[in-house]
Write a protein that holds these residues in place. Structure first.
Motif, PDB file in Angstrom:
ATOM      1  N   VAL A  87       0.859  -1.185   0.000  1.00 33.08           N
ATOM      2  CA  VAL A  87       0.000   0.000   0.000  1.00 33.08           C
ATOM      3  C   VAL A  87       0.893   1.232   0.000  1.00 33.08           C
ATOM      4  O   VAL A  87       1.474   1.597   1.027  1.00 33.08           O
ATOM      5  N   GLY A  88       1.012   1.884  -1.150  1.00 37.28           N
ATOM      6  CA  GLY A  88       1.944   2.995  -1.303  1.00 37.28           C
ATOM      7  C   GLY A  88       1.710   4.149  -0.354  1.00 37.28           C
ATOM      8  O   GLY A  88       2.654   4.842   0.045  1.00 37.28           O
ATOM      9  N   VAL A  89       0.462   4.368   0.041  1.00 44.09           N
ATOM     10  CA  VAL A  89       0.147   5.502   0.908  1.00 44.09           C
ATOM     11  C   VAL A  89       0.848   5.388   2.266  1.00 44.09           C
ATOM     12  O   VAL A  89       1.084   6.396   2.941  1.00 44.09           O
ATOM     13  N   LEU A  90       1.239   4.191   2.658  1.00 45.75           N
ATOM     14  CA  LEU A  90       1.920   4.032   3.945  1.00 45.75           C
ATOM     15  C   LEU A  90       3.280   4.714   3.968  1.00 45.75           C
ATOM     16  O   LEU A  90       3.826   4.974   5.045  1.00 45.75           O
ATOM     17  N   GLU A 120      13.435  -6.642 -10.584  1.00 47.20           N
ATOM     18  CA  GLU A 120      13.042  -5.333 -11.102  1.00 47.20           C
ATOM     19  C   GLU A 120      13.277  -4.229 -10.072  1.00 47.20           C
ATOM     20  O   GLU A 120      13.486  -3.072 -10.428  1.00 47.20           O
ATOM     21  N   THR A 121      13.246  -4.583  -8.789  1.00 52.82           N
ATOM     22  CA  THR A 121      13.390  -3.578  -7.734  1.00 52.82           C
ATOM     23  C   THR A 121      14.760  -2.895  -7.799  1.00 52.82           C
ATOM     24  O   THR A 121      14.878  -1.687  -7.593  1.00 52.82           O
ATOM     25  N   ALA A 128      12.459   5.690  -5.334  1.00 54.64           N
ATOM     26  CA  ALA A 128      11.461   4.626  -5.294  1.00 54.64           C
ATOM     27  C   ALA A 128      11.841   3.565  -4.253  1.00 54.64           C
ATOM     28  O   ALA A 128      10.994   3.090  -3.496  1.00 54.64           O
ATOM     29  N   LYS A 129      13.110   3.203  -4.213  1.00 52.17           N
ATOM     30  CA  LYS A 129      13.565   2.204  -3.247  1.00 52.17           C
ATOM     31  C   LYS A 129      13.336   2.673  -1.816  1.00 52.17           C
ATOM     32  O   LYS A 129      12.931   1.902  -0.946  1.00 52.17           O
ATOM     33  N   SER A 130      13.610   3.950  -1.583  1.00 54.04           N
ATOM     34  CA  SER A 130      13.370   4.511  -0.255  1.00 54.04           C
ATOM     35  C   SER A 130      11.889   4.440   0.109  1.00 54.04           C
ATOM     36  O   SER A 130      11.529   4.112   1.240  1.00 54.04           O
ATOM     37  N   ARG A 131      11.041   4.716  -0.873  1.00 53.71           N
ATOM     38  CA  ARG A 131       9.596   4.656  -0.646  1.00 53.71           C
ATOM     39  C   ARG A 131       9.159   3.230  -0.322  1.00 53.71           C
ATOM     40  O   ARG A 131       8.345   3.010   0.581  1.00 53.71           O
ATOM     41  N   PHE A 132       9.708   2.250  -1.054  1.00 56.54           N
ATOM     42  CA  PHE A 132       9.350   0.863  -0.789  1.00 56.54           C
ATOM     43  C   PHE A 132       9.641   0.492   0.661  1.00 56.54           C
ATOM     44  O   PHE A 132       8.809  -0.089   1.348  1.00 56.54           O
ATOM     45  N   GLN A 133      10.853   0.842   1.126  1.00 56.41           N
ATOM     46  CA  GLN A 133      11.226   0.430   2.476  1.00 56.41           C
ATOM     47  C   GLN A 133      10.413   1.162   3.538  1.00 56.41           C
ATOM     48  O   GLN A 133      10.140   0.608   4.609  1.00 56.41           O
TER      49      GLN A 133
END
Length: 372
Positions: A87-90, A120-121, A128-133
């Motif tokens: 959930v990207g909003v997190l 792909e990550t 983007a990687k920072s957002r994922f973590q």
């Protein structure tokens, strides 16, 4: 929304909804103060049928401004937050002290790689990687059905062992409930009369990244129908990410069930499962029925998507590459129960029929559940 206090309420933010549905039903005897369901578009389950006196249902990430505003408010002020997907909003939410965010996930096991394990990550931008973590770090707890799945989550999300709850997976409780399974079979036969008295084959292929909008089946459906005869019926269920399947024959023995909300009910009704790299076999193994893995593109799929294993011995059924082989194994009465049971023990170690109640006991403070 941080100006508003955290309240004793539960929020379910669902992309799929299966685990949320079972958990919410288990909360009925407690009748907690307030339960909020935030449903994304792909979630097809009807939470209005759950008999909770204090509940609200909103569409999440929709063009309904009221729903969007209230969704953000409830996410920011709930003490218990359950999600079942990335959930990207997190990435822009800062949960306050004593708030618990639980990643229910949407599968009991994993074949395809995801998160940091997905090749792909590494190709994404640093931002983007920072957002994922940031999103992964919001998962305070993740219930698992096995140590194998805990290890996969740990590698995929870069999270330590204290995040995992060995309670089992809520949606697997269904397979231990004889009354519920019998009722679901009756309802399915009413909805799809063609399955009654026939041998049911469920074909559930997973997605290919280059065929999300329109997917062409490599299984030759006409050949299956002709070779197997009138006593067989074929159900086809696409992955939720796939929008359309093309070139399906118009035949009463072929039924599209992609819009049917409950995959576990379809599994109960099926005598055979044909799949490829889906996690569905983890649940299906609890039923001890025949599985056939139609992995016609095993090497290319592994290279493009990433698989945890390519070893045929890791699959609880024959791995084949042609429609003719699929038909051959459907007609072959042999079932390797030893392989199925070994597979189930490996993935369903802690999913023994009481997973939902065990998860509630692990997550909720007793004072926050109001008994009738």
């Amino acid at each position: 929304m941080s100006v508003f206090p955290v309240k004793n309420k539960t929020v379910f933010l669902s992309s799929f909804g299966d685990n949320a549905f079972f958990l919410a039903k288990e909360l009925i005897p407690y009748q907690p103060p307030l339960v909020i369901f935030l449903n994304q578009k792909r979630c097809k389950l009807d939470f209005s049928t759950i008999n909770l006196k204090q509940k609200n249902i909103f569409q999440f990430e929709s063009f309904k401004l009221k729903d969007t505003f209230l969704s953000v408010y409830h996410l920011a002020t709930a003490k218990y937050v359950f999600i079942d997907n990335y959930v990207g909003v997190l990435s822009v939410i800062h949960f306050r002290k004593n708030v618990k965010c639980i990643q229910l996930w949407h599968a009991a096991g994993a074949v395809k790689k995801f998160g940091w394990s997905d090749s792909e990550t590494s190709k994404r931008s640093n931002r983007a990687k920072s957002r994922f973590q940031k999103v992964y770090n919001c998962f305070h707890y993740i219930p698992v059905g096995s140590q194998q799945m805990a290890d996969i989550f740990s590698e995929s999300f870069h999270l330590g062992p204290k995040r995992f709850l060995y309670t089992g997976i809520p949606q697997t409780d269904f397979y231990y409930d004889a009354a519920a399974t019998a009722q679901s079979l009756t309802l399915l036969e009413q909805k799809y009369p063609a399955i009654k008295g026939r041998k049911v084959i469920l074909y559930a292929p997973t997605f290919r990244k280059d065929m999300l909008n329109r997917m062409t089946l490599h299984l030759k459906v006409e050949e299956v129908l002709n070779k197997l005869g009138e006593e067989f019926v074929l159900l086809i269920r696409s992955h939720p990410a796939v929008h359309e399947i093309e070139q399906l024959p118009d035949n009463p023995r072929v039924i599209m069930v992609s819009d049917y909300p409950c995959i576990h009910e379809l599994l109960i009704a099926s005598d055979f499962l044909i799949t490829d790299y889906s996690s569905i076999p983890v649940e299906y193994s609890l039923l001890r029925k025949k599985m056939i893995f139609f992995a016609y593109d095993l090497d290319s799929y592994s290279q493009n998507h990433g698989l945890w294993t390519k070893n045929p011995s890791s699959f609880p059924g024959p791995v084949v590459k042609t429609t003719a082989e699929v038909i051959e194994h459907i007609l072959d009465p042999h079932i390797d129960y030893a392989a199925i049971d070994q597979f189930s023990r490996r993935w369903n170690t802690y999913s023994q029929g009481k997973s939902t109640s065990q998860l509630i006991q692990a997550i909720y403070d007793e004072k926050d559940l109001t008994y009738k």
